[in-house]
Scaffold this motif. Structure first.
Motif, mmCIF file in Angstrom:
data_model
loop_
_atom_site.group_PDB
_atom_site.id
_atom_site.type_symbol
_atom_site.label_atom_id
_atom_site.label_comp_id
_atom_site.label_asym_id
_atom_site.label_seq_id
_atom_site.Cartn_x
_atom_site.Cartn_y
_atom_site.Cartn_z
ATOM 1 N N ARG A 1 -3.174 5.503 0.503
ATOM 2 C CA ARG A 1 -4.119 4.483 0.963
ATOM 3 C C ARG A 1 -4.043 4.313 2.477
ATOM 4 O O ARG A 1 -5.069 4.173 3.153
ATOM 5 N N ARG B 1 -5.834 7.459 4.030
ATOM 6 C CA ARG B 1 -7.266 7.539 3.751
ATOM 7 C C ARG B 1 -8.033 6.445 4.478
ATOM 8 O O ARG B 1 -9.072 6.700 5.092
ATOM 9 N N GLU B 2 -7.535 5.219 4.426
ATOM 10 C CA GLU B 2 -8.245 4.130 5.094
ATOM 11 C C GLU B 2 -8.114 4.230 6.607
ATOM 12 O O GLU B 2 -9.057 3.929 7.349
ATOM 13 N N PHE C 1 0.854 -1.188 0.000
ATOM 14 C CA PHE C 1 0.000 0.000 0.000
ATOM 15 C C PHE C 1 0.886 1.232 0.000
ATOM 16 O O PHE C 1 2.013 1.206 0.505
#
Length: 322
Positions: free
Chosen positions: A183, A186-187, A179
């Motif tokens: 990512r 954001r996650e 990742f």
């Protein structure tokens, strides 16, 4: 006041992480912004000698000017800084949230801000809390607009380093496969949003990351250098998690979601006793983030803890916050 260029304590992550946080606090301090300076002076005057540090936080740092400024006021202790009942509330469920407004001084506009109060000790200990309320917020950019001395500034840096370390250790096990930094953030931020009652949609994490990409990218790279970090950086700049603890991490996040909803309601109830016109502020913030508007009655404005619940339930049913 320049922040101290000191080595990081060995227990709190690598020197690189502390140095990055220290430099970021200096870049974003806004101490020469006249509006920030006026508000900071007003906060110090309001709470007196117990004020040890003042942090600027939130969308003002991203260039938004159609909003209240957000501050955290860090105190040596609660007694002498807050009235007794408010001090008790701050001790039992931090932070207290207050409103401050200043009329135009003839040189600048009228100003409005909200601010939260914590002791320095509470601030540091909050970065070790099970719930993500504090450590998720303070992986985001902040500016140190006032610190009493170098030791106080160093304690703030240490707390923010602990926040970044905790965030990485709780998020990395939730991500599968390679990742990138975008990512990850954001996650990760979406998980923390889901653990509170928030008007902002989890999709807002994309804008938050985009507006602060250099900060987040460098913070993650520095945190990945910590001893026993739960992720490793690959030569191509992507990351992979180390270890296999996803099931345990997922259980923790399910518990945080349940705990966080309750804590959000309790903090909302407490804010009604410390924040001027709390219902109008809450409805303004909900409309700003969700576009959903409700107009309270005068009775609801005067007694929000008694009469505003049907209004808030309607907003919840309409998807104004989750």
């Amino acid at each position: 006041m320049p922040l101290p260029d000191a080595a990081a304590p060995a227990s709190c992550g690598p020197v690189a992480l502390h140095h990055w946080i220290r430099d970021g606090l200096e870049r974003l301090d806004h101490r020469y912004d006249p509006d920030v300076a006026r508000l900071c002076a007003a906060l110090r005057e309001r709470h007196g000698s117990p004020v040890a540090a003042v942090l600027l936080y939130g969308s003002y740092l991203r260039g938004k000017r159609d909003t209240l400024l957000d501050f955290y006021v860090l105190l040596d202790g609660l007694q002498g800084a807050l009235p007794p009942l408010e001090a008790l509330g701050n001790a039992l469920l931090a932070p207290n949230v207050y409103y401050v407004s200043l009329p135009s001084d003839g040189k600048g506009p009228a100003l409005r801000a909200k601010y939260a109060t914590l002791t320095l000790r509470q601030f540091r200990r909050a970065m070790d809390d099970f719930h993500s309320y504090f450590w998720s917020r303070f992986t985001q950019p902040a500016g140190l607009v006032y610190a009493r001395d170098a030791e106080t500034a160093a304690r703030v840096v240490d707390a923010l380093a602990a926040a970044a370390d905790r965030f990485v250790r709780e998020i990395a096990p939730m991500l599968e496969g390679p990742f990138d930094a975008e990512r990850f953030w954001r996650e990760g931020l979406a998980l923390t949003y889901a653990s509170e009652l928030r008007a902002e949609a989890s999709s807002g994490t994309a804008e938050l990351y985009r507006c602060n990409r250099p900060h987040f990218d460098a913070l993650l790279a520095a945190a990945a250098e910590a001893p026993r970090a739960p992720l490793a950086r690959e030569p191509d700049g992507t990351y992979r998690r180390t270890g296999d603890h996803r099931l345990a991490a997922a259980r923790r996040w399910r518990l945080r979601r349940a705990q966080g909803k309750l804590l959000s309601v309790l903090r909302l109830v407490k804010a009604a006793g410390t924040f001027d016109d709390p219902l109008d502020y809450l409805l303004w913030k909900i409309e700003r983030h969700s576009g959903i508007r409700e107009t309270p009655t005068e009775r609801q404005r005067r007694h929000p803890l008694v009469f505003a619940w049907p209004l808030l339930w309607r907003l919840y049913r309409r998807g104004a916050f989750r």
